[in-house]
Motif scaffolding. Structure first.
Motif, PDB file in Angstrom:
ATOM      1  N   PHE A  27      34.036  28.088  29.513  1.00 28.82           N
ATOM      2  CA  PHE A  27      34.663  27.503  30.703  1.00 28.82           C
ATOM      3  C   PHE A  27      35.919  28.290  31.090  1.00 28.82           C
ATOM      4  O   PHE A  27      36.695  28.715  30.223  1.00 28.82           O
ATOM      5  CB  PHE A  27      35.028  26.048  30.401  1.00 28.82           C
ATOM      6  N   GLY A  28      36.087  28.466  32.412  1.00 30.39           N
ATOM      7  CA  GLY A  28      37.282  29.148  32.893  1.00 30.39           C
ATOM      8  C   GLY A  28      37.286  29.229  34.411  1.00 30.39           C
ATOM      9  O   GLY A  28      36.330  28.844  35.087  1.00 30.39           O
ATOM     10  N   PHE A  29      38.392  29.744  34.955  1.00 27.99           N
ATOM     11  CA  PHE A  29      38.546  29.848  36.416  1.00 27.99           C
ATOM     12  C   PHE A  29      38.509  31.306  36.877  1.00 27.99           C
ATOM     13  O   PHE A  29      38.968  31.621  37.978  1.00 27.99           O
ATOM     14  CB  PHE A  29      39.872  29.207  36.846  1.00 27.99           C
ATOM     15  N   ASP A  30      37.968  32.176  36.044  1.00 23.34           N
ATOM     16  CA  ASP A  30      37.970  33.602  36.375  1.00 23.34           C
ATOM     17  C   ASP A  30      37.190  33.908  37.653  1.00 23.34           C
ATOM     18  O   ASP A  30      37.558  34.805  38.412  1.00 23.34           O
ATOM     19  CB  ASP A  30      37.373  34.406  35.213  1.00 23.34           C
ATOM     20  N   SER A  31      36.085  33.166  37.880  1.00 20.00           N
ATOM     21  CA  SER A  31      35.269  33.439  39.072  1.00 20.00           C
ATOM     22  C   SER A  31      36.030  33.122  40.351  1.00 20.00           C
ATOM     23  O   SER A  31      35.873  33.817  41.364  1.00 20.00           O
ATOM     24  CB  SER A  31      33.978  32.623  39.021  1.00 20.00           C
ATOM     25  N   PHE A  32      36.878  32.086  40.326  1.00 22.75           N
ATOM     26  CA  PHE A  32      37.682  31.769  41.510  1.00 22.75           C
ATOM     27  C   PHE A  32      38.793  32.795  41.701  1.00 22.75           C
ATOM     28  O   PHE A  32      39.103  33.175  42.829  1.00 22.75           O
ATOM     29  CB  PHE A  32      38.277  30.357  41.378  1.00 22.75           C
ATOM     30  N   VAL A  33      39.398  33.219  40.608  1.00 22.99           N
ATOM     31  CA  VAL A  33      40.455  34.237  40.702  1.00 22.99           C
ATOM     32  C   VAL A  33      39.885  35.570  41.184  1.00 22.99           C
ATOM     33  O   VAL A  33      40.519  36.298  41.957  1.00 22.99           O
ATOM     34  CB  VAL A  33      41.145  34.410  39.338  1.00 22.99           C
ATOM     35  N   ALA A  34      38.641  35.856  40.759  1.00 25.54           N
ATOM     36  CA  ALA A  34      38.014  37.127  41.132  1.00 25.54           C
ATOM     37  C   ALA A  34      37.775  37.223  42.635  1.00 25.54           C
ATOM     38  O   ALA A  34      37.683  38.328  43.183  1.00 25.54           O
ATOM     39  CB  ALA A  34      36.702  37.299  40.380  1.00 25.54           C
ATOM     40  N   LEU A  35      37.664  36.079  43.309  1.00 20.18           N
ATOM     41  CA  LEU A  35      37.440  36.111  44.767  1.00 20.18           C
ATOM     42  C   LEU A  35      38.588  36.805  45.487  1.00 20.18           C
ATOM     43  O   LEU A  35      38.380  37.459  46.518  1.00 20.18           O
ATOM     44  CB  LEU A  35      37.286  34.682  45.304  1.00 20.18           C
ATOM     45  N   LEU A  36      39.793  36.651  44.942  1.00 19.39           N
ATOM     46  CA  LEU A  36      40.961  37.255  45.587  1.00 19.39           C
ATOM     47  C   LEU A  36      40.989  38.764  45.402  1.00 19.39           C
ATOM     48  O   LEU A  36      41.635  39.472  46.168  1.00 19.39           O
ATOM     49  CB  LEU A  36      42.245  36.640  45.015  1.00 19.39           C
ATOM     50  N   ALA A  37      40.294  39.238  44.368  1.00 16.64           N
ATOM     51  CA  ALA A  37      40.339  40.668  44.047  1.00 16.64           C
ATOM     52  C   ALA A  37      39.141  41.431  44.592  1.00 16.64           C
ATOM     53  O   ALA A  37      39.042  42.644  44.352  1.00 16.64           O
ATOM     54  CB  ALA A  37      40.425  40.851  42.536  1.00 16.64           C
ATOM     55  N   LYS A  38      38.231  40.744  45.283  1.00 11.11           N
ATOM     56  CA  LYS A  38      37.021  41.406  45.792  1.00 11.11           C
ATOM     57  C   LYS A  38      36.968  41.266  47.315  1.00 11.11           C
ATOM     58  O   LYS A  38      36.540  40.241  47.837  1.00 11.11           O
ATOM     59  CB  LYS A  38      35.772  40.814  45.157  1.00 11.11           C
ATOM     60  N   PRO A  39      37.400  42.311  48.019  1.00  5.73           N
ATOM     61  CA  PRO A  39      37.421  42.236  49.493  1.00  5.73           C
ATOM     62  C   PRO A  39      36.036  42.024  50.101  1.00  5.73           C
ATOM     63  O   PRO A  39      35.932  41.387  51.154  1.00  5.73           O
ATOM     64  CB  PRO A  39      37.991  43.597  49.898  1.00  5.73           C
ATOM     65  N   ALA A  40      34.986  42.545  49.441  1.00  4.29           N
ATOM     66  CA  ALA A  40      33.640  42.398  50.019  1.00  4.29           C
ATOM     67  C   ALA A  40      33.246  40.930  50.113  1.00  4.29           C
ATOM     68  O   ALA A  40      32.664  40.488  51.118  1.00  4.29           O
ATOM     69  CB  ALA A  40      32.635  43.167  49.156  1.00  4.29           C
ATOM     70  N   ILE A  41      33.567  40.145  49.078  1.00  4.25           N
ATOM     71  CA  ILE A  41      33.246  38.714  49.105  1.00  4.25           C
ATOM     72  C   ILE A  41      34.086  37.996  50.153  1.00  4.25           C
ATOM     73  O   ILE A  41      33.578  37.179  50.928  1.00  4.25           O
ATOM     74  CB  ILE A  41      33.457  38.105  47.708  1.00  4.25           C
ATOM     75  N   ARG A  42      35.386  38.293  50.168  1.00  2.53           N
ATOM     76  CA  ARG A  42      36.264  37.636  51.147  1.00  2.53           C
ATOM     77  C   ARG A  42      35.805  37.940  52.565  1.00  2.53           C
ATOM     78  O   ARG A  42      35.743  37.043  53.425  1.00  2.53           O
ATOM     79  CB  ARG A  42      37.706  38.121  50.963  1.00  2.53           C
ATOM     80  N   ASP A  43      35.463  39.190  52.837  1.00  4.60           N
ATOM     81  CA  ASP A  43      35.035  39.553  54.191  1.00  4.60           C
ATOM     82  C   ASP A  43      33.733  38.848  54.566  1.00  4.60           C
ATOM     83  O   ASP A  43      33.580  38.377  55.702  1.00  4.60           O
ATOM     84  CB  ASP A  43      34.846  41.072  54.275  1.00  4.60           C
TER      85      ASP A  43
END
Length: 287
Positions: free
Chosen positions: A53-69
C-alpha cells in the motif's frame, strides 16, 4: 402446521432469496470499481501485481507530463463537448416540445439514427471528412485536435440532450408560458424566466451525461485525435501494449471522485429548486 404458517415460511424464503440476489447484483456492479480504487494504492510496477500500500501512483501523476496532458485534454474536450451538446440539444428539445408538427417525427427519426449508429461508423465517416475540410479546403480549424474531438463527441450527446429536454417539457402544460406572454413579457424573457427553469433538470442531466459520454469515448477519439492532443482513453489504450501501471488506476479513481462531486452539486442545486428525492433520482438517471 397451519396454512398461514406455511405461507409465512415460503414468504420468508422468497425474501431471503431476493435479498441474496440483490447483494449479488450489487457486488457484480461495484466490484470492478472497488478493484480499480484499491489498485490505485498499489506501489508496484504493474497494475496486476500487488506490491504494497502507498500513494506513489498519485504522486507519480505530477511527475509525468504525458498523463497530465492526456487527462487535461479529456477534461477540456468533455466540458466543451457537453456545453455544445447541451446548448444545441436544449434548443432542439424545446422546439420539439413547444412547436410540435409533422417535422418533429422526422427530426426524432434523424436523432434516433444518430443514436443507434455504431461509433465505429461515425469514426470512419468523420476522419476523411475532417481531413477534407482541414487539408483539402484549407480550413485550419479542423486540423486542431480539440476541435476534432469536440465535434466527434458532441454528435451523439446532442441527441441525448434533445430526448431529455423534450421528455421533460412534453409532460408539462404551456400555461405558464402563455400567462407570461399575456403579461406582455418578451419571448426572450419568457424563455429565460419560465421555459428554461422548467427544463433545467433535464438540461443538467443532459450536461452530465454528455460530459461522462465524452470522457470514456474511445473509438471516435482514436480516429480523429491528432498528435499532441491525445485524450485519456486513447492514452490508456496505447498503454496496454507495455502493461497497465498503477497510475492508470489513480487517474480513474480521481475521475470517479470528481464525477461523484459533480453529481452531488447537481443534486444540491435540484434540491434547492424544490425537487423531491424521487425527482432528483429520476433526473440523475436521465428520466
Amino acid at each position: 402446521m397451519t396454512d398461514r404458517t406455511v405461507q409465512r415460511a415460503r414468504k420468508a424464503w422468497s425474501d431471503v432469496a431476493f435479498n441474496v440476489w440483490g447483494v449479488l447484483v450489487l457486488v457484480f456492479l461495484f466490484a470492478p470499481i472497488l478493484v480499480i480504487i484499491v489498485s490505485s494504492f498499489n506501489v508496484g510496477r504493474l497494475l496486476v501485481s500487488w506490491d504494497h500500500f502507498g500513494f506513489d501512483s498519485f504522486v507519480a501523476l505530477l511527475a509525468k507530463p504525458a498523463i497530465r496532458d492526456a487527462v487535461w485534454i479529456s477534461v477540456q474536450t468533455g466540458f466543451i463537448a457537453a456545453l455544445v451538446a447541451t446548448l444545441l440539444g436544449t434548443l432542439a428539445g424545446i422546439a420539439m416540445a413547444r412547436h410540435p408538427g409533422k417535422w418533429v417525427w422526422w427530426f426524432l427519426g434523424l436523432l434516433l439514427l444518430v443514436s443507434v449508429t455504431p461509433e465505429i461508423v461515425d469514426a470512419v465517416a468523420l476522419l476523411p471528412w475532417m481531413v477534407f475540410l482541414g487539408q483539402d479546403l484549407g480550413m485550419s480549424i479542423f486540423n486542431d485536435g480539440i476541435v476534432r474531438l469536440v465535434i466527434g463527441h458532441s454528435l451523439f450527446s446532442v441527441a441525448v440532450v434533445s430526448y431529455l429536454v423534450r421528455a421533460r417539457l412534453v409532460g408539462q402544460e404551456a400555461n405558464l408560458e402563455e400567462a407570461s406572454a399575456d403579461l406582455y413579457a418578451t419571448p426572450v424573457r419568457t424563455f429565460a424566466k419560465v421555459t428554461l427553469p422548467l427544463a433545467m433538470p433535464a438540461v443538467l442531466s443532459g450536461f452530465l451525461l454528455s460530459f461522462t459520454l465524452s470522457l470514456d469515448n474511445t473509438v471516435i477519439a482514436a480516429f480523429v485525435s491528432v498528435s499532441g492532443s491525445t485524450p485519456w482513453p486513447v492514452y490508456v489504450l496505447s498503454a496496454l501494449r507495455s502493461g497497465l501501471r498503477p497510475e492508470i488506476a489513480a487517474v480513474s479513481t480521481i475521475m470517479l471522485v470528481l464525477t461523484l462531486i459533480a453529481l452531488g452539486l447537481v443534486a444540491v442545486v435540484l434540491r434547492r429548486a424544490g425537487d423531491s428525492a424521487a425527482d432528483i433520482a429520476r433526473t440523475m438517471g436521465g428520466g
